[in-house]
Design a protein around this motif. Structure first.
Motif, PDB file in Angstrom:
ATOM      1  N   PHE A  41      -3.878   1.256   9.255  1.00 56.83           N
ATOM      2  CA  PHE A  41      -2.731   0.820   8.462  1.00 56.83           C
ATOM      3  C   PHE A  41      -1.650   0.154   9.312  1.00 56.83           C
ATOM      4  O   PHE A  41      -0.885  -0.668   8.824  1.00 56.83           O
ATOM      5  N   GLY A  42      -1.565   0.529  10.574  1.00 57.72           N
ATOM      6  CA  GLY A  42      -0.529  -0.031  11.433  1.00 57.72           C
ATOM      7  C   GLY A  42      -0.962  -1.270  12.185  1.00 57.72           C
ATOM      8  O   GLY A  42      -0.164  -1.858  12.923  1.00 57.72           O
ATOM      9  N   GLY A  85      -4.244  -4.265   8.594  1.00 54.76           N
ATOM     10  CA  GLY A  85      -3.556  -3.152   7.934  1.00 54.76           C
ATOM     11  C   GLY A  85      -3.427  -3.351   6.437  1.00 54.76           C
ATOM     12  O   GLY A  85      -3.721  -2.449   5.640  1.00 54.76           O
ATOM     13  N   THR A 142      -6.385   4.854   9.745  1.00 56.43           N
ATOM     14  CA  THR A 142      -5.920   4.629  11.125  1.00 56.43           C
ATOM     15  C   THR A 142      -5.567   3.173  11.376  1.00 56.43           C
ATOM     16  O   THR A 142      -4.865   2.868  12.348  1.00 56.43           O
ATOM     17  N   ASN A 145       1.954   0.088   3.920  1.00 55.66           N
ATOM     18  CA  ASN A 145       0.520   0.131   3.594  1.00 55.66           C
ATOM     19  C   ASN A 145       0.116   1.461   2.968  1.00 55.66           C
ATOM     20  O   ASN A 145      -0.766   1.505   2.111  1.00 55.66           O
ATOM     21  N   TYR A 146       0.777   2.570   3.381  1.00 59.09           N
ATOM     22  CA  TYR A 146       0.512   3.845   2.716  1.00 59.09           C
ATOM     23  C   TYR A 146       0.912   3.772   1.241  1.00 59.09           C
ATOM     24  O   TYR A 146       0.206   4.250   0.350  1.00 59.09           O
ATOM     25  N   ASN A 175       5.415  -1.045   8.805  1.00 58.99           N
ATOM     26  CA  ASN A 175       4.159  -1.600   8.270  1.00 58.99           C
ATOM     27  C   ASN A 175       3.252  -0.495   7.747  1.00 58.99           C
ATOM     28  O   ASN A 175       2.622  -0.621   6.706  1.00 58.99           O
ATOM     29  N   LYS A 176       3.207   0.602   8.516  1.00 57.23           N
ATOM     30  CA  LYS A 176       2.372   1.729   8.084  1.00 57.23           C
ATOM     31  C   LYS A 176       2.864   2.281   6.749  1.00 57.23           C
ATOM     32  O   LYS A 176       2.086   2.545   5.835  1.00 57.23           O
ATOM     33  N   LYS A 177       4.183   2.483   6.650  1.00 54.80           N
ATOM     34  CA  LYS A 177       4.743   3.015   5.406  1.00 54.80           C
ATOM     35  C   LYS A 177       4.408   2.111   4.225  1.00 54.80           C
ATOM     36  O   LYS A 177       4.005   2.577   3.152  1.00 54.80           O
ATOM     37  N   GLU A 183       6.124  -1.267  13.560  1.00 58.10           N
ATOM     38  CA  GLU A 183       4.781  -0.748  13.254  1.00 58.10           C
ATOM     39  C   GLU A 183       4.857   0.374  12.229  1.00 58.10           C
ATOM     40  O   GLU A 183       4.039   0.441  11.304  1.00 58.10           O
ATOM     41  N   ASN A 184       5.847   1.266  12.347  1.00 59.47           N
ATOM     42  CA  ASN A 184       6.002   2.363  11.389  1.00 59.47           C
ATOM     43  C   ASN A 184       6.333   1.837   9.989  1.00 59.47           C
ATOM     44  O   ASN A 184       5.861   2.352   8.981  1.00 59.47           O
TER      45      ASN A 184
END
Length: 938
Positions: free
Chosen positions: A833-834, A839, A831, A906-907, A902-904, A899-900
């Motif tokens: 990651f963003g 993250g 949760t 980090n995934y 960054n999430k990608k 933000e998306n």
């Protein structure tokens, strides 16, 4: 059974396999008898069509192979065997199926001797093995192997008939798969004591015709499991299995030594080496001199190192065999002495020559090969050769300096080799005793020969070999030991020389500890005591510690070494004045733990007399006042309290490493429980009385209070090194209080080394508990979630980094033991990651989850780690990452899009961290799956 047979003949392929299995199960469970199947096959077995008869025999054999050998009664088995033997008289195309059935029957112990004999006679009479295909021949050889293994008495009763027919059956075989079976069976027959009678030469001829074997599997046949080495060893086992072959084998091997093919020479030397132990005096005596001359020729003139090596091994075995000949009542070992005198006279004439060439070198090697053979041979070599070597060595010392090193090296190296060879033998009267004085004089002179490092290294090796002979008096050992100690204490000597001396004095310490304690140890200890703890020169201290480590191979010496070391440590404090001294002491103590912790006596002694004093030193240092934002006086004021210039942190970490090494090896028991209780009281109750430490009321010891000085909180690393390193059977008092305090410290301490050590220690406790507290896990999740959700005021410090560190290490502790709550913690990590602040840290944390830690949660620290936990963890996390990619939608809003992204990122980072640490095959398969998913998204 009639219905079953009709179905079998009308069906094909997989249906037949199923029918055979059903029929076998029916017979096994008692539904029908095997004889009922034979009766049902009657029409087909008597058919005029050969193909039908073949299919009937194949069916019977297929059903038999599905049955356990004990299912049929002895009478049923005998009937089946007699029936199958009769089938061998039918058309030759039936034989493969019949032999298949007989193979199954032959492995049964219930088969009568009469039926076994009938089987053999029918096989030898009706089956012409040479005309069969490879697979059929292979089954015949397996059938003969089964019969010989299970019914040796029948084969022995048949005697010459069995052996004659066996020789006829294997004659001319060329397939390597079959040859392996043949070689093994022939070896078994001979070694069982089977009477070869007048067929010994025939058996030798039919097997030795393959020598030397040169088999090269086809490069296209990647599944080939038979190698040239397998066949060579199989044939060698046959040729070396009996002394009866001696009069045939030795001439053959000598003949093959004249071959121009290098492989044939090597194989001949190795085979003859394997054969000689089986041969008696009468077998070998006519060939001894011939073999020696052949060996000499091969060793001296060979261009192959392997051939030289094999030749020397053969010479050693030859002399060993002669040494084992019966002793003559009047002349003793006259055979050995005469033979050795021939070799020694031949070789010494070359050794005496001043010219250095291959002939001289190989003459030395042949002399040494003879000495390795036996104690009698070694004695004879020593008496004949050592006087010459000593003469050459002493004469070399009088020659010009330019000549000395070469001649001296050669003579002395040969002497060292002889000393080493003498070591394992037990002599009635040691052959080196007459030369002891000259040997001591020579070795001592070489030890102080600083012009030649090689000579000094050889002298050290010679010293160790001479110590092992146990022919020196205590005074003589002491004089040599002190010379070795002088080399060890001289820091200017070459490193390789000093390493050799360390090994030698270590050996001496274990074998003659009383001498080491009397003459060597006092000198080392006295100099250690004289070292100034404030001294900035570390080289001398390093040399003394290396020497002390080398001498500590005996427990009493080890105690004598540790006491003065720890006395010096007690005079120190964690400050700049003592930094260099303590650093070297820590390295020395770590070297000792690396060498000697396999012995529990060392471990328990170090736990009480090294680990606890080091902990006391660090706690005392932590009670020195320092600025709130600093660890110690050498640290600069910083928001993290951590500085590269810190003096105390490296010293604490070094002490922690020593403590960890000891506690990991400490066995459960009184000592471990005592240390555990002492350390637990120190951190839970702040009890310093047991360590005899006094504190000021204004500056108490509160190591688990995050609001106080980093100098104290950093001592939590000793909890990681001790309580987390113990065996799980060791009792840890107050563990619940420790866990709650560690959680608070890990989440709220601003000091990086402190909160990382606290998180690791907390995780270590969680992992090793028999039953993990659900309440504690819930509290951990709740506290960390609140820390992530908490909105910080402008300028106020955040504890999200600390909380993420605790979360990652706790997740690792749970994942390694496959706890059900693991994925709740993983979800909480993902949760974040963003979140810009943590993250990337959360994604990088998956490397921590998969990688083994050196400090905690590893097998050395007795952590609970389930088999294949990494693969299981990956399979649980992968769908979450894939689903996250599929459900993430790009928003036109720029901040949301960022933000998306960054999430990608980090995934993908988390996925990459895990892929690096799982088995490659699993990683490749799953990576292709993820790749296809991502492509479908686009």
């Amino acid at each position: 059974m009639d219905i079953f047979v009709e179905k079998y003949f009308s069906d094909s392929g997989l249906e037949r396999e199923q029918l055979v299995s059903e029929a076998a199960l029916n017979i096994q469970t008692g539904g029908n008898k095997i004889l009922a199947l034979v009766e049902a096959l009657g029409v087909h077995l008597t058919s005029t069509d050969v193909a039908v008869r073949i299919k009937a025999c194949e069916l019977l054999s297929a059903v038999l192979k599905k049955l356990p050998s004990a299912v049929l009664s002895a009478s049923e088995l005998n009937v089946i065997v007699n029936f199958l033997c009769c089938r061998l008289q039918d058309h030759y195309t039936l034989q493969p199926a019949v032999v298949d059935g007989l193979c199954w029957a032959s492995s049964s112990t219930q088969l009568s001797n009469l039926s076994t004999e009938g089987m053999l006679k029918a096989l030898f009479k009706e089956v012409h093995v040479q005309s069969c295909l490879q697979g059929e021949r292979y089954k015949v050889y397996l059938l003969l192997t089964n019969i010989f293994d299970q019914h040796k008495i029948v084969c022995s009763t048949m005697g010459r008939d069995f052996l004659y027919n066996f020789i006829q059956a294997i004659d001319g075989e060329q397939d390597p798969r079959n040859l392996l079976v043949i070689f093994q069976l022939a070896t078994d027959i001979i070694k069982s004591g089977f009477n070869l009678a007048n067929l010994a030469e025939d058996l030798f001829e039919v097997t030795s015709c393959y020598f030397p074997i040169d088999f090269n599997p086809s490069a296209s046949n990647k599944k080939a499991t038979i190698t040239n080495k397998d066949l060579v060893l199989g044939l060698r086992a046959v040729l070396s299995s009996t002394r009866v072959f001696a009069k045939f084998c030795i001439p053959l091997m000598l003949e093959k030594l004249d071959s121009d093919v290098q492989g044939a020479k090597i194989d001949s030397l190795q085979t003859l080496t394997a054969c000689l132990p089986e041969y008696a005096k009468a077998d070998m005596e006519p060939f001894v001199s011939t073999i020696w001359k052949a060996v000499k020729r091969e060793v001296v003139h060979s261009v192959s190192e392997e051939a030289e090596k094999c030749g020397l091994q053969l010479l050693t075995q030859l002399v060993k065999s002669v040494s084992e000949w019966p002793i003559d009542e009047h002349d003793g070992r006259v055979d050995l002495y005469l033979f050795l005198s021939e070799i020694i006279d031949d070789c010494l004439s070359h050794i005496k020559e001043p010219i250095q060439d291959k002939l001289k070198w190989m003459s030395v090697q042949m002399i040494l090969a003879c000495a390795r053979a036996s104690s009698d041979a070694c004695s004879e070599v020593v008496k004949s050769v050592v006087p010459l070597i000593l003469q050459q060595a002493f004469e070399s010392g009088k020659e010009p300096s330019g000549v000395t090193p070469v001649r001296m090296d050669n003579a002395f190296d040969m002497l060292v080799q002889i000393l080493i060879i003498c070591k394992p033998f037990i002599f009635y009267e040691h052959p080196l005793l007459p030369f002891k004085a000259e040997l001591l004089e020579l070795i001592k002179s070489m030890l102080v020969h600083k012009k030649s490092k090689n000579l000094q290294c050889s002298a050290v090796t010679a010293s160790a070999a001479l110590f092992a002979q146990k022919i020196l008096s205590n005074d003589e050992v002491e004089s040599m030991a002190m010379l070795l100690l002088d080399i060890l204490l001289d820091e200017h000597h070459d490193v390789s020389l000093r390493n050799d001396v360390k090994a030698t004095v270590g050996y001496l310490a274990t074998m003659q500890s009383h001498i080491v304690r009397r003459c060597m140890l006092p000198k080392v200890v006295e100099e250690l005591k004289s070292i100034d703890v404030s001294c900035k020169q570390s080289q001398r201290l390093k040399v003394l510690l290396e020497c002390a480590t080398a001498l500590s191979g005996h427990f009493e010496i080890f105690q004598d070494v540790i006491k003065p070391l720890m006395t010096k440590v007690s005079e120190c404090s964690l400050d700049e004045d003592h930094c260099i001294f303590l650093k070297e002491i820590m390295l020395g103590l770590k070297a000792i733990t690396d060498c000697y912790l396999s012995d529990h006596m060392y471990t328990e002694y170090m736990a009480l007399n090294v680990c606890l004093p080091l902990l006391k030193l660090c706690v005392q240092g932590a009670l020195s006042p320092s600025a709130p934002g600093q660890c110690c006086a050498s640290c600069e004021d910083s928001s993290s309290g951590y500085s590269q210039d810190c003096i105390t942190l490296p010293l604490m970490q070094s002490a922690g490493t020593i403590m960890r090494n000891v506690c990991q090896k400490l066995r459960p028991g009184n000592t471990a429980n005592f240390v555990s209780s002492l350390i637990s009281d120190l951190y839970v109750n702040n009890d310093l009385l047991a360590f005899d430490i006094k504190t000021k009321p204004t500056f108490p010891f509160l190591p688990l209070d995050a609001s106080l000085y980093p100098l104290q909180t950093r001592t939590v690393c000793f909890l990681t090194a001790s309580l987390c390193a113990f065996d799980r059977a060791v009792t840890i008092p107050n563990v619940d209080q420790l866990q709650h305090k560690l959680m608070s410290l890990a989440m709220h301490s601003p000091d990086l080394p402190t909160y990382v050590a606290a998180a690791k220690t907390f995780a270590g406790f969680i992992n090793k508990q028999d039953q993990i507290s659900t309440e504690l896990l819930e509290k951990t999740l709740d506290n960390v979630s609140k820390a992530f959700d908490k909105k910080q005021k402008a300028g106020a410090p955040s504890n999200k980094t600390q909380s993420m560190t605790l979360l990652i290490w706790t997740t690792k502790a749970l994942a390694q033991r496959n706890t059900a709550r693991t994925m709740d913690f993983v979800d909480l990590i993902m949760t974040q990651f963003g979140v810009a602040e943590i993250g990337e840290m959360a994604a990088a944390g998956f490397s921590v989850l998969m990688r083994e830690s050196e400090e905690v949660l590893n097998s050395a620290s007795h952590a609970i780690t389930k088999m294949m936990y990494k693969q299981r963890f990956f399979l649980l996390v992968l769908p979450k990452i894939v689903n996250a990619f599929e459900t993430m939608k790009l928003d036109n809003n720029a901040p949301q899009e960022e933000e998306n992204q960054n999430k990608k990122a980090n995934y993908l980072t988390a996925l990459a961290e895990m892929l690096v640490l799982i088995p490659k095959q699993v990683g490749l398969l799953l990576f292709l799956l993820v790749d296809s998913k991502v492509k479908n998204m686009h």
